[in-house]
Write a protein that holds these residues in place. Structure first.
Motif, PDB file in Angstrom:
ATOM      1  N   GLY A  23      37.819  46.753  45.117  1.00  0.00           N
ATOM      2  CA  GLY A  23      37.634  45.421  44.555  1.00  0.00           C
ATOM      3  C   GLY A  23      37.991  45.351  43.090  1.00  0.00           C
ATOM      4  N   GLY A  24      37.708  46.406  42.343  1.00  0.00           N
ATOM      5  CA  GLY A  24      38.059  46.420  40.934  1.00  0.00           C
ATOM      6  C   GLY A  24      39.555  46.316  40.717  1.00  0.00           C
ATOM      7  N   ALA A  25      40.325  47.038  41.534  1.00  0.00           N
ATOM      8  CA  ALA A  25      41.784  46.956  41.427  1.00  0.00           C
ATOM      9  C   ALA A  25      42.280  45.572  41.830  1.00  0.00           C
ATOM     10  N   MET A  26      41.646  44.985  42.825  1.00  0.00           N
ATOM     11  CA  MET A  26      42.090  43.680  43.310  1.00  0.00           C
ATOM     12  C   MET A  26      41.786  42.544  42.326  1.00  0.00           C
ATOM     13  N   PHE A  27      40.805  42.749  41.439  1.00  0.00           N
ATOM     14  CA  PHE A  27      40.473  41.701  40.469  1.00  0.00           C
ATOM     15  C   PHE A  27      40.758  42.122  39.030  1.00  0.00           C
ATOM     16  N   GLY A  28      41.386  43.260  38.844  1.00  0.00           N
ATOM     17  CA  GLY A  28      41.850  43.651  37.519  1.00  0.00           C
ATOM     18  C   GLY A  28      40.738  43.723  36.495  1.00  0.00           C
ATOM     19  N   LYS A  32      32.967  42.899  37.522  1.00  0.00           N
ATOM     20  CA  LYS A  32      32.469  42.905  38.894  1.00  0.00           C
ATOM     21  C   LYS A  32      31.370  41.860  39.091  1.00  0.00           C
ATOM     22  N   ALA A  33      30.551  41.647  38.063  1.00  0.00           N
ATOM     23  CA  ALA A  33      29.471  40.670  38.175  1.00  0.00           C
ATOM     24  C   ALA A  33      29.992  39.265  38.448  1.00  0.00           C
ATOM     25  N   LEU A  34      31.258  39.001  38.067  1.00  0.00           N
ATOM     26  CA  LEU A  34      31.854  37.690  38.310  1.00  0.00           C
ATOM     27  C   LEU A  34      32.537  37.614  39.669  1.00  0.00           C
ATOM     28  N   TRP A  35      33.404  38.590  39.969  1.00  0.00           N
ATOM     29  CA  TRP A  35      34.179  38.444  41.204  1.00  0.00           C
ATOM     30  C   TRP A  35      33.335  38.638  42.453  1.00  0.00           C
ATOM     31  N   THR A  36      32.241  39.394  42.357  1.00  0.00           N
ATOM     32  CA  THR A  36      31.400  39.576  43.547  1.00  0.00           C
ATOM     33  C   THR A  36      30.640  38.303  43.917  1.00  0.00           C
ATOM     34  N   ARG A  37      30.623  37.313  43.043  1.00  0.00           N
ATOM     35  CA  ARG A  37      30.034  36.019  43.397  1.00  0.00           C
ATOM     36  C   ARG A  37      30.954  35.218  44.317  1.00  0.00           C
ATOM     37  N   LYS A  38      32.214  35.594  44.335  1.00  0.00           N
ATOM     38  CA  LYS A  38      33.205  34.809  45.063  1.00  0.00           C
ATOM     39  C   LYS A  38      33.771  35.518  46.290  1.00  0.00           C
ATOM     40  N   TYR A  39      33.607  36.847  46.371  1.00  0.00           N
ATOM     41  CA  TYR A  39      34.214  37.579  47.484  1.00  0.00           C
ATOM     42  C   TYR A  39      33.336  38.774  47.825  1.00  0.00           C
ATOM     43  N   GLU A  40      33.086  38.970  49.098  1.00  0.00           N
ATOM     44  CA  GLU A  40      32.162  40.006  49.553  1.00  0.00           C
ATOM     45  C   GLU A  40      32.733  41.401  49.318  1.00  0.00           C
ATOM     46  N   VAL A  41      31.867  42.325  48.941  1.00  0.00           N
ATOM     47  CA  VAL A  41      32.262  43.708  48.671  1.00  0.00           C
ATOM     48  C   VAL A  41      31.344  44.639  49.460  1.00  0.00           C
ATOM     49  N   ASN A  42      31.896  45.782  49.919  1.00  0.00           N
ATOM     50  CA  ASN A  42      31.059  46.722  50.661  1.00  0.00           C
ATOM     51  C   ASN A  42      30.496  47.807  49.737  1.00  0.00           C
ATOM     52  N   ASP A  43      29.770  48.757  50.322  1.00  0.00           N
ATOM     53  CA  ASP A  43      29.102  49.768  49.499  1.00  0.00           C
ATOM     54  C   ASP A  43      30.062  50.801  48.918  1.00  0.00           C
ATOM     55  N   ASP A 211      50.958  37.184  47.031  1.00  0.00           N
ATOM     56  CA  ASP A 211      50.069  38.085  46.305  1.00  0.00           C
ATOM     57  C   ASP A 211      49.875  37.749  44.840  1.00  0.00           C
ATOM     58  N   ILE A 212      50.384  36.588  44.365  1.00  0.00           N
ATOM     59  CA  ILE A 212      49.935  36.146  43.043  1.00  0.00           C
ATOM     60  C   ILE A 212      48.646  35.324  43.181  1.00  0.00           C
ATOM     61  N   MET A 213      48.287  34.932  44.408  1.00  0.00           N
ATOM     62  CA  MET A 213      46.961  34.386  44.713  1.00  0.00           C
ATOM     63  C   MET A 213      46.592  34.874  46.108  1.00  0.00           C
ATOM     64  N   HIS A 218      40.971  34.317  43.965  1.00  0.00           N
ATOM     65  CA  HIS A 218      41.917  34.550  42.873  1.00  0.00           C
ATOM     66  C   HIS A 218      42.493  33.250  42.327  1.00  0.00           C
ATOM     67  N   GLN A 219      41.830  32.159  42.561  1.00  0.00           N
ATOM     68  CA  GLN A 219      42.313  30.841  42.157  1.00  0.00           C
ATOM     69  C   GLN A 219      42.537  30.739  40.640  1.00  0.00           C
ATOM     70  N   ASN A 220      41.618  31.287  39.851  1.00  0.00           N
ATOM     71  CA  ASN A 220      41.752  31.259  38.397  1.00  0.00           C
ATOM     72  C   ASN A 220      43.055  31.951  37.986  1.00  0.00           C
ATOM     73  N   PRO A 221      43.924  31.281  37.224  1.00  0.00           N
ATOM     74  CA  PRO A 221      45.205  31.901  36.844  1.00  0.00           C
ATOM     75  C   PRO A 221      45.049  33.255  36.147  1.00  0.00           C
ATOM     76  N   LEU A 222      43.929  33.472  35.469  1.00  0.00           N
ATOM     77  CA  LEU A 222      43.737  34.715  34.726  1.00  0.00           C
ATOM     78  C   LEU A 222      43.214  35.856  35.598  1.00  0.00           C
ATOM     79  N   TRP A 223      42.807  35.548  36.818  1.00  0.00           N
ATOM     80  CA  TRP A 223      42.291  36.586  37.713  1.00  0.00           C
ATOM     81  C   TRP A 223      43.457  37.206  38.473  1.00  0.00           C
ATOM     82  N   VAL A 224      44.051  38.227  37.903  1.00  0.00           N
ATOM     83  CA  VAL A 224      45.200  38.886  38.517  1.00  0.00           C
ATOM     84  C   VAL A 224      44.851  40.339  38.822  1.00  0.00           C
ATOM     85  N   MET A 225      45.590  40.901  39.732  1.00  0.00           N
ATOM     86  CA  MET A 225      45.316  42.251  40.212  1.00  0.00           C
ATOM     87  C   MET A 225      45.815  43.338  39.258  1.00  0.00           C
TER      88      MET A 225
END
Length: 279
Positions: A23-28, A32-43, A211-213, A218-225
Motif C-alpha cells: 500500500g505504501g508503494a501504491m500511494f507514494g 498511511k493514516a490518510l490513504w487507509t481511510r479510503k482503501y482497505e489494507v491487510n495485515d 494507472d495514473i488513477m 487515487h482521485q487526488n491529483p497529488l496521490w501518485v504511486m
C-alpha cells in the motif's frame, strides 16, 4: 459480471486475476493514516488490486482493455511476491457471452507492465503464441519501444515473454489513436509511454485513466504511486483529464479497483454514482 451501457457502446468487466501490492508503494508519499481511510489494507500492508480487462463492444467490434495476468505466466515466487491469489478466467467470461479470444478485434494496452500484459501470450509446445490471434494490439510507440528495450528500472516489469510472439499484431501510435467513439491518448506519467482511453458516445463520456488513477482512492491529483516513472507527468495528466471528465459528467472506469468498476464524481470530488464490483 458488471456492465456499463452508454448509447451505442457496452462495457463489461471480465476476471483477469488479482494482485496484492504494498500500500505504501501504491500511494507514494501519502501518509498511511490518510490513504487507509479510503482503501482497505491487510495485515501485510498490502492492498487488493484487480487485473480485470474491460470488454467494450462498439461499431460492430470487440475491444479489450488490457489482458489480465494470464495463466501459468508467474512462478510460485512471483505469485507470492505479487500477492496473486487467483489467475485469469478470461476465457470463461468470454464464453459466457458467446465469445472466444479469437473474437477480439482489438486489444488496447494503456501500457505493458506485467500485470497488464501477461495475458497477451501463452506457451504452446515450448513456443510463445498470441492469445488473441485475430486482434490488433494497440499501444503507444514509446511504450512498445521500451517494452522491447527496457532500462535498468523498467526491465523488472517489461518481460520478453509478454511481447515475443505478438510483434506482428502490434499497431503503435504517437500521440492519439481512434476508432469511432473510442480514443487512446498518450499521457506519460506512470510509464513514459502510458496512455488513457476516452469514450465519447453521444452525451455519454467515459474516462479510463488506467494507472495514473488506478483506483477511486487515487482521485487526488497529488496521490501518485511510487511506481510512477514520471510522477509530475502523472499529476498534470490526472488533473487535466479529471477536470475534463467532471465537465462532461463522465464515468471514470478502473482496471485495478477492488471496490468499484466505475464512478461519477461531482465538482467537489464526491461520488455521485457508482458501479460496485460484485464479490
Amino acid at each position: 459480471m458488471e456492465n456499463l451501457e452508454l448509447g451505442t457502446v457496452k462495457l463489461r468487466w471480465l476476471n483477469g486475476g488479482v494482485t496484492h501490492l504494498d500500500g505504501g508503494a501504491m500511494f507514494g508519499v501519502v501518509p498511511k493514516a490518510l490513504w487507509t481511510r479510503k482503501y482497505e489494507v491487510n495485515d501485510k500492508n498490502q492492498i487488493e488490486l484487480r487485473t480485470d480487462p474491460i470488454l467494450i463492444q462498439a461499431e460492430g467490434k470487440n475491444f479489450l482493455v488490457e489482458s489480465g495476468i494470464g495463466n501459468g505466466k508467474l512462478n510460485e515466487k512471483q505469485k507470492r511476491n505479487f500477492g496473486v491469489l487467483e489467475e485469469s478466467s478470461l476465457d470463461a467470461g468470454l464464453e459466457s457471452l458467446g465469445l472466444t479470444a479469437s473474437d477480439i478485434d482489438y486489444v488496447f494496452m494503456t501500457h505493458m507492465h506485467f500485470d497488464h500484459a501477461c495475458g497477451l501470450t501463452k506457451e504452446v509446445n515450448g513456443e510463445l503464441e498470441p492469445v488473441f490471434e485475430n486482434a490488433k494490439i494497440i499501444t503507444s510507440k514509446i511504450e512498445w519501444d521500451e517494452m522491447r528495450n527496457p532500462n535498468i528500472r523498467s526491465k523488472s516489469t517489461y518481460w520478453k515473454e509478454n511481447w515475443q510472439g505478438i510483434e506482428q499484431q502490434v499497431e503503435a501510435f504517437d500521440e492519439e489513436w481512434s476508432f469511432g467513439p473510442l480514443k487512446l491518448v498518450h499521457t506519460g506519467g506512470h510509464s513514459e509511454g502510458h496512455s488513457i482511453l476516452i469514450i465519447e458516445d453521444g452525451d455519454s463520456t467515459v474516462v479510463h485513466m488506467a494507472d495514473i488513477m488506478p483506483t477511486h482512492a487515487h482521485q487526488n491529483p497529488l496521490w501518485v504511486m511510487a511506481y510512477d516513472d514520471y510522477p509530475m507527468d502523472s499529476i498534470f495528466a490526472k488533473q487535466k483529464w479529471f477536470e475534463y471528465g467532471i465537465s462532461r459528467n463522465a464515468w471514470f472506469t478502473f482496471y485495478h479497483d477492488s471496490v468499484y468498476r466505475a464512478v461519477k464524481f461531482d465538482e467537489a470530488g464526491k461520488k455521485t454514482e457508482t458501479i460496485e464490483r460484485k464479490k
